[in-house]
Motif scaffolding. Structure first.
Motif, PDB file in Angstrom:
ATOM      1  N   UNK A  27     -46.791 -72.174  -2.679  1.00  0.00           N
ATOM      2  CA  UNK A  27     -46.366 -73.361  -1.937  1.00  0.00           C
ATOM      3  C   UNK A  27     -47.422 -73.961  -0.995  1.00  0.00           C
ATOM      4  N   UNK A  28     -48.591 -73.370  -0.922  1.00  0.00           N
ATOM      5  CA  UNK A  28     -49.620 -73.823   0.025  1.00  0.00           C
ATOM      6  C   UNK A  28     -50.824 -74.436  -0.685  1.00  0.00           C
ATOM      7  N   UNK A  29     -50.597 -75.295  -1.643  1.00  0.00           N
ATOM      8  CA  UNK A  29     -51.683 -75.858  -2.450  1.00  0.00           C
ATOM      9  C   UNK A  29     -52.685 -76.678  -1.633  1.00  0.00           C
ATOM     10  N   UNK A  30     -52.258 -77.244  -0.522  1.00  0.00           N
ATOM     11  CA  UNK A  30     -53.144 -78.112   0.263  1.00  0.00           C
ATOM     12  C   UNK A  30     -53.806 -77.412   1.449  1.00  0.00           C
ATOM     13  N   UNK A  31     -53.608 -76.115   1.585  1.00  0.00           N
ATOM     14  CA  UNK A  31     -54.174 -75.363   2.700  1.00  0.00           C
ATOM     15  C   UNK A  31     -54.771 -74.074   2.143  1.00  0.00           C
ATOM     16  N   UNK A  32     -56.083 -74.049   1.975  1.00  0.00           N
ATOM     17  CA  UNK A  32     -56.757 -72.927   1.319  1.00  0.00           C
ATOM     18  C   UNK A  32     -56.489 -71.590   2.006  1.00  0.00           C
ATOM     19  N   UNK A  33     -56.524 -71.573   3.330  1.00  0.00           N
ATOM     20  CA  UNK A  33     -56.297 -70.311   4.046  1.00  0.00           C
ATOM     21  C   UNK A  33     -54.869 -69.811   3.864  1.00  0.00           C
ATOM     22  N   UNK A  34     -53.906 -70.713   3.972  1.00  0.00           N
ATOM     23  CA  UNK A  34     -52.504 -70.330   3.774  1.00  0.00           C
ATOM     24  C   UNK A  34     -52.263 -69.925   2.324  1.00  0.00           C
ATOM     25  N   UNK A  35     -52.922 -70.595   1.378  1.00  0.00           N
ATOM     26  CA  UNK A  35     -52.802 -70.246  -0.035  1.00  0.00           C
ATOM     27  C   UNK A  35     -53.277 -68.814  -0.246  1.00  0.00           C
ATOM     28  N   UNK A  36     -54.437 -68.482   0.327  1.00  0.00           N
ATOM     29  CA  UNK A  36     -54.995 -67.146   0.159  1.00  0.00           C
ATOM     30  C   UNK A  36     -54.142 -66.095   0.835  1.00  0.00           C
ATOM     31  N   UNK A  37     -53.651 -66.373   2.049  1.00  0.00           N
ATOM     32  CA  UNK A  37     -52.768 -65.417   2.741  1.00  0.00           C
ATOM     33  C   UNK A  37     -51.519 -65.128   1.904  1.00  0.00           C
ATOM     34  N   UNK A  38     -50.953 -66.183   1.335  1.00  0.00           N
ATOM     35  CA  UNK A  38     -49.763 -66.033   0.494  1.00  0.00           C
ATOM     36  C   UNK A  38     -50.072 -65.128  -0.697  1.00  0.00           C
ATOM     37  N   UNK A  39     -51.209 -65.366  -1.351  1.00  0.00           N
ATOM     38  CA  UNK A  39     -51.574 -64.560  -2.525  1.00  0.00           C
ATOM     39  C   UNK A  39     -51.891 -63.115  -2.139  1.00  0.00           C
ATOM     40  N   UNK A  40     -52.568 -62.915  -1.018  1.00  0.00           N
ATOM     41  CA  UNK A  40     -52.850 -61.550  -0.576  1.00  0.00           C
ATOM     42  C   UNK A  40     -51.557 -60.780  -0.331  1.00  0.00           C
ATOM     43  N   UNK A  41     -50.613 -61.420   0.339  1.00  0.00           N
ATOM     44  CA  UNK A  41     -49.351 -60.746   0.637  1.00  0.00           C
ATOM     45  C   UNK A  41     -48.505 -60.523  -0.616  1.00  0.00           C
ATOM     46  N   UNK A  42     -48.554 -61.459  -1.551  1.00  0.00           N
ATOM     47  CA  UNK A  42     -47.779 -61.305  -2.784  1.00  0.00           C
ATOM     48  C   UNK A  42     -48.398 -60.231  -3.671  1.00  0.00           C
ATOM     49  N   UNK A 102     -58.628 -70.081  -8.283  1.00  0.00           N
ATOM     50  CA  UNK A 102     -59.106 -69.392  -7.082  1.00  0.00           C
ATOM     51  C   UNK A 102     -60.341 -70.104  -6.522  1.00  0.00           C
ATOM     52  N   UNK A 103     -61.239 -70.528  -7.404  1.00  0.00           N
ATOM     53  CA  UNK A 103     -62.455 -71.217  -6.976  1.00  0.00           C
ATOM     54  C   UNK A 103     -62.111 -72.516  -6.242  1.00  0.00           C
ATOM     55  N   UNK A 104     -61.104 -73.208  -6.728  1.00  0.00           N
ATOM     56  CA  UNK A 104     -60.672 -74.451  -6.073  1.00  0.00           C
ATOM     57  C   UNK A 104     -60.261 -74.187  -4.625  1.00  0.00           C
ATOM     58  N   UNK A 105     -59.588 -73.087  -4.385  1.00  0.00           N
ATOM     59  CA  UNK A 105     -59.098 -72.780  -3.036  1.00  0.00           C
ATOM     60  C   UNK A 105     -60.125 -72.057  -2.175  1.00  0.00           C
ATOM     61  N   UNK A 106     -61.054 -71.345  -2.799  1.00  0.00           N
ATOM     62  CA  UNK A 106     -62.029 -70.571  -2.033  1.00  0.00           C
ATOM     63  C   UNK A 106     -63.380 -71.254  -1.913  1.00  0.00           C
ATOM     64  N   UNK A 107     -63.611 -72.275  -2.719  1.00  0.00           N
ATOM     65  CA  UNK A 107     -64.824 -73.068  -2.566  1.00  0.00           C
ATOM     66  C   UNK A 107     -66.057 -72.575  -3.285  1.00  0.00           C
ATOM     67  N   UNK A 108     -65.981 -71.430  -3.956  1.00  0.00           N
ATOM     68  CA  UNK A 108     -67.159 -70.984  -4.703  1.00  0.00           C
ATOM     69  C   UNK A 108     -66.747 -70.040  -5.828  1.00  0.00           C
ATOM     70  N   UNK A 109     -67.557 -70.075  -6.865  1.00  0.00           N
ATOM     71  CA  UNK A 109     -67.323 -69.209  -8.014  1.00  0.00           C
ATOM     72  C   UNK A 109     -67.447 -67.737  -7.632  1.00  0.00           C
ATOM     73  N   UNK A 110     -68.444 -67.431  -6.821  1.00  0.00           N
ATOM     74  CA  UNK A 110     -68.675 -66.045  -6.427  1.00  0.00           C
ATOM     75  C   UNK A 110     -67.514 -65.482  -5.594  1.00  0.00           C
ATOM     76  N   UNK A 111     -67.026 -66.276  -4.651  1.00  0.00           N
ATOM     77  CA  UNK A 111     -65.892 -65.820  -3.838  1.00  0.00           C
ATOM     78  C   UNK A 111     -64.666 -65.598  -4.708  1.00  0.00           C
TER      79      UNK A 111
END
Length: 189
Positions: A77-92, A137-146
């Motif tokens: 549900x956090x497609x427009x907020x990269x940090x919230x998107x990542x937090x959601x995925x980490x917790x899930x 993931x790259x879209x939300x994290x900003x780099x291929x390596x991340x």
């Protein structure tokens, strides 16, 4: 006997879903076609009306499972907020229920080693679908390596936690992985 329109496609999807659960719990190679079909409530003969071989089932199963993972990531549900998107995925993803229920979890920590030993066509399907997830993931994290680093950390943490007997160590692995990923992403910002 005539079946309603779409019956065969629905039954194939049901076979993929049930086979995926069994393969993620028991291993694909260790499970025979008879076991997959029995769990789905069909005869082994019916298997061949949907798949040409066990290898064909594995390829379809991998594709289906990775598409399911991609859909979950897209439904975050956090497609427009990269940090919230990542937090959601980490917790899930890094949850004790994911550790204890491989049959209902991601295919990556359970079947990647079997894909590594599979035929090239299975590896190609796996790679194509995994790259779709990696791009998200790259879209939300900003780099291929991340994106690769985070995905590998997630999968590895689940695999390591599943291999532990002690519940407190499982939880420590999950929590330390969350904190490590967050620290890496904050430092890279």
């Amino acid at each position: 006997m005539r079946y309603k329109s779409g019956y065969k496609a629905e039954k194939r999807q049901e076979l993929l879903d049930i086979s995926g659960q069994i393969a993620k719990k028991n291993g694909f190679s260790a499970t025979g076609v008879d076991s997959f079909m029995k769990a789905a409530g069909v005869t082994s003969g019916a298997f061949y009306s949907h798949f040409s071989s066990k290898s064909d089932l594995f390829k379809a199963l991998i594709e289906n499972e990775l598409q399911h993972s991609l859909q979950m990531w897209q439904d975050n549900p956090h497609q427009d907020d990269a940090e919230a998107w990542m937090d959601f995925e980490l917790n899930r993803y890094l949850s004790i229920s994911h550790v204890e229920r491989p049959d209902h979890g991601c295919v990556l920590p359970t079947l990647a080693s079997e894909v590594a030993r599979a035929e090239i066509d299975i590896k190609q399907v796996y790679q194509a679908e995994l790259l779709r997830g990696q791009h998200l993931f790259m879209k939300h994290l900003g780099s291929e390596e991340k994106a690769w680093a985070v995905m590998c950390q997630l999968v590895g943490a689940i695999l390591m936690a599943r291999s532990m007997a002690d519940e407190s160590i499982k939880l420590l692995i999950l929590e330390s992985s969350k904190q490590c990923i967050k620290a890496m992403l904050q430092k890279a910002s």
